[in-house]
Design a protein around this motif. Structure first.
Motif, short mmCIF file in Angstrom:
data_model
loop_
_atom_site.label_atom_id
_atom_site.label_comp_id
_atom_site.label_asym_id
_atom_site.label_seq_id
_atom_site.Cartn_x
_atom_site.Cartn_y
_atom_site.Cartn_z
N TYR A 14 -10.19 -11.76 -22.04
CA TYR A 14 -9.92 -10.67 -22.98
C TYR A 14 -10.49 -9.36 -22.44
N GLN A 15 -11.67 -9.43 -21.84
CA GLN A 15 -12.26 -8.22 -21.25
C GLN A 15 -11.36 -7.68 -20.14
N ASN A 16 -10.81 -8.57 -19.33
CA ASN A 16 -9.89 -8.14 -18.27
C ASN A 16 -8.68 -7.42 -18.86
N TYR A 17 -8.19 -7.91 -20.00
CA TYR A 17 -7.07 -7.25 -20.66
C TYR A 17 -7.49 -5.87 -21.16
N LEU A 18 -8.67 -5.78 -21.75
CA LEU A 18 -9.16 -4.48 -22.24
C LEU A 18 -9.35 -3.48 -21.10
N ASP A 19 -9.64 -4.00 -19.91
CA ASP A 19 -9.87 -3.13 -18.76
C ASP A 19 -8.59 -2.83 -17.99
N ALA A 20 -7.45 -3.13 -18.58
CA ALA A 20 -6.18 -2.99 -17.87
C ALA A 20 -5.95 -1.57 -17.35
N GLU A 21 -6.25 -0.57 -18.17
CA GLU A 21 -6.00 0.82 -17.75
C GLU A 21 -6.86 1.19 -16.55
N ALA A 22 -8.13 0.81 -16.59
CA ALA A 22 -9.03 1.10 -15.47
C ALA A 22 -8.57 0.39 -14.21
N THR A 23 -8.12 -0.85 -14.36
CA THR A 23 -7.63 -1.62 -13.21
C THR A 23 -6.37 -0.98 -12.63
N TYR A 24 -5.49 -0.55 -13.52
CA TYR A 24 -4.25 0.09 -13.07
C TYR A 24 -4.56 1.37 -12.29
N ASN A 25 -5.43 2.19 -12.84
CA ASN A 25 -5.77 3.46 -12.17
C ASN A 25 -6.45 3.23 -10.83
N LYS A 26 -7.21 2.15 -10.71
CA LYS A 26 -7.95 1.88 -9.48
C LYS A 26 -7.05 1.29 -8.39
N TYR A 27 -6.12 0.42 -8.77
CA TYR A 27 -5.37 -0.33 -7.76
C TYR A 27 -3.88 -0.02 -7.69
N TYR A 28 -3.27 0.42 -8.79
CA TYR A 28 -1.81 0.46 -8.82
C TYR A 28 -1.20 1.82 -9.13
N ALA A 29 -2.00 2.78 -9.55
CA ALA A 29 -1.44 4.08 -9.96
C ALA A 29 -0.68 4.76 -8.82
N GLU A 30 -1.15 4.57 -7.59
CA GLU A 30 -0.52 5.22 -6.45
C GLU A 30 0.42 4.29 -5.68
N SER A 31 0.65 3.09 -6.22
CA SER A 31 1.52 2.14 -5.52
C SER A 31 2.88 2.08 -6.20
N ASP A 32 3.81 1.37 -5.58
CA ASP A 32 5.16 1.22 -6.13
C ASP A 32 5.33 -0.10 -6.88
N LYS A 33 4.25 -0.84 -7.05
CA LYS A 33 4.37 -2.17 -7.66
C LYS A 33 4.80 -2.09 -9.12
N TYR A 34 4.31 -1.06 -9.84
CA TYR A 34 4.69 -0.87 -11.24
C TYR A 34 5.21 0.54 -11.43
N SER A 35 6.24 0.66 -12.28
CA SER A 35 6.83 1.98 -12.49
C SER A 35 5.91 2.90 -13.30
N CYS A 36 5.07 2.29 -14.16
CA CYS A 36 4.15 3.08 -14.98
C CYS A 36 3.07 2.15 -15.55
N TYR A 37 2.09 2.75 -16.20
CA TYR A 37 1.01 1.95 -16.77
C TYR A 37 1.53 1.03 -17.86
N ASP A 38 2.47 1.48 -18.67
CA ASP A 38 2.98 0.66 -19.77
C ASP A 38 3.54 -0.67 -19.26
#
Length: 253
Positions: A14-38
């Motif tokens: 559950y903590q990992n789910y709560l930390d989803a935004e921080a994880t996204y910004n750290k690892y995926y925000a600049e990648s093409d793996k996901y179109s957006c945070y949502d």
């Protein structure tokens, strides 16, 4: 009556789910793996609901960790797990142990295994602990299995391919297990970082402070309760809501 049953690693998930935004910004925000945070958040939500429902998942890394932990316990207890095979071999002058588990094979250095096992010679392995935690939504039964319970400290063995300092500080095992055990306040994450040449060892040590940690644990559980009640139509695991115990109580009336 207990309303919910939460195991320790569920609180971590559950903590990992709560930390989803921080994880996204750290690892995926600049990648093409996901179109957006949502999109990423929706996947994390689905994965966590699968965790709530105990949906089986396949992970080589998780299997390797399970195989290693079981091997450590086997060395000390001499009780062989029914779902694993062990074989000693030599390769390039090194003594190795091959573990066959879940359709996979994992190879570990024999001396490393014996050194790790020696640390836990006097431990109680896979020790089940539990305790009721009162919350504003009703009582929660917290439970889990401690990898190695020593007289002065609780030890959890972690294996990882990539370690950074205080990697497990946001985990909840080092709060749940001391809360359940009560008289052992020191918690160690004993970490093996797999490297191409040889493993590296790390330790994270935490001390349970009831004044601080029990309110934090209560707040986290209450947040999880709010989540599962909001998504109750998606959750099929009756044990989470203590439904089996409720049904037994009704039958006994």
């Amino acid at each position: 009556m207990i309303k919910y049953n939460f195991y320790a690693t569920l609180l971590d998930a559950y903590q990992n789910y709560l930390d989803a935004e921080a994880t996204y910004n750290k690892y995926y925000a600049e990648s093409d793996k996901y179109s957006c945070y949502d999109e990423y958040e929706e996947q994390c939500k689905k994965e966590f609901i699968d965790k709530l429902n105990r949906v089986p998942f396949d992970s080589e890394a998780a299997d390797k960790g399970t195989a290693f932990n079981s091997l450590i316990d086997y060395v000390n207890s001499k009780i062989k797990p029914e779902d694993m095979e062990f074989e000693c071999i030599q390769y390039n002058g090194c003594n190795l142990i091959v573990v066959k588990f879940n359709g996979r094979e994992f190879t570990f250095d024999k001396m490393m295994v014996l050194d790790m096992a020696n640390k836990y010679k006097e431990a109680l392995s896979q020790y089940r602990c539990e305790k009721v935690l009162p919350t504003k939504y009703g009582d929660v039964l917290l439970y889990g299995y401690i990898d190695e319970l020593m007289p002065m400290a609780i030890h959890d063995i972690k294996t990882t391919g990539n370690y950074s300092a205080f990697k497990y500080r946001n985990n909840w095992q080092h709060k749940v297990y001391p809360y359940c055990i009560e008289d052992v306040n020191e918690f160690h994450y004993d970490i093996i970082e797999w490297k191409s040449s040889e493993p590296k060892y790390h330790v994270e040590i935490y001390h349970f402070n009831p004044t601080v940690d029990i309110p934090a644990l209560t707040e986290h559980c209450e947040s999880l309760i709010e989540f599962i009640e909001l998504h109750k139509d998606l959750i099929t695991d009756k044990k989470l809501f203590n439904e089996h115990e409720k049904e037994n109580a009704i039958r006994e009336c």
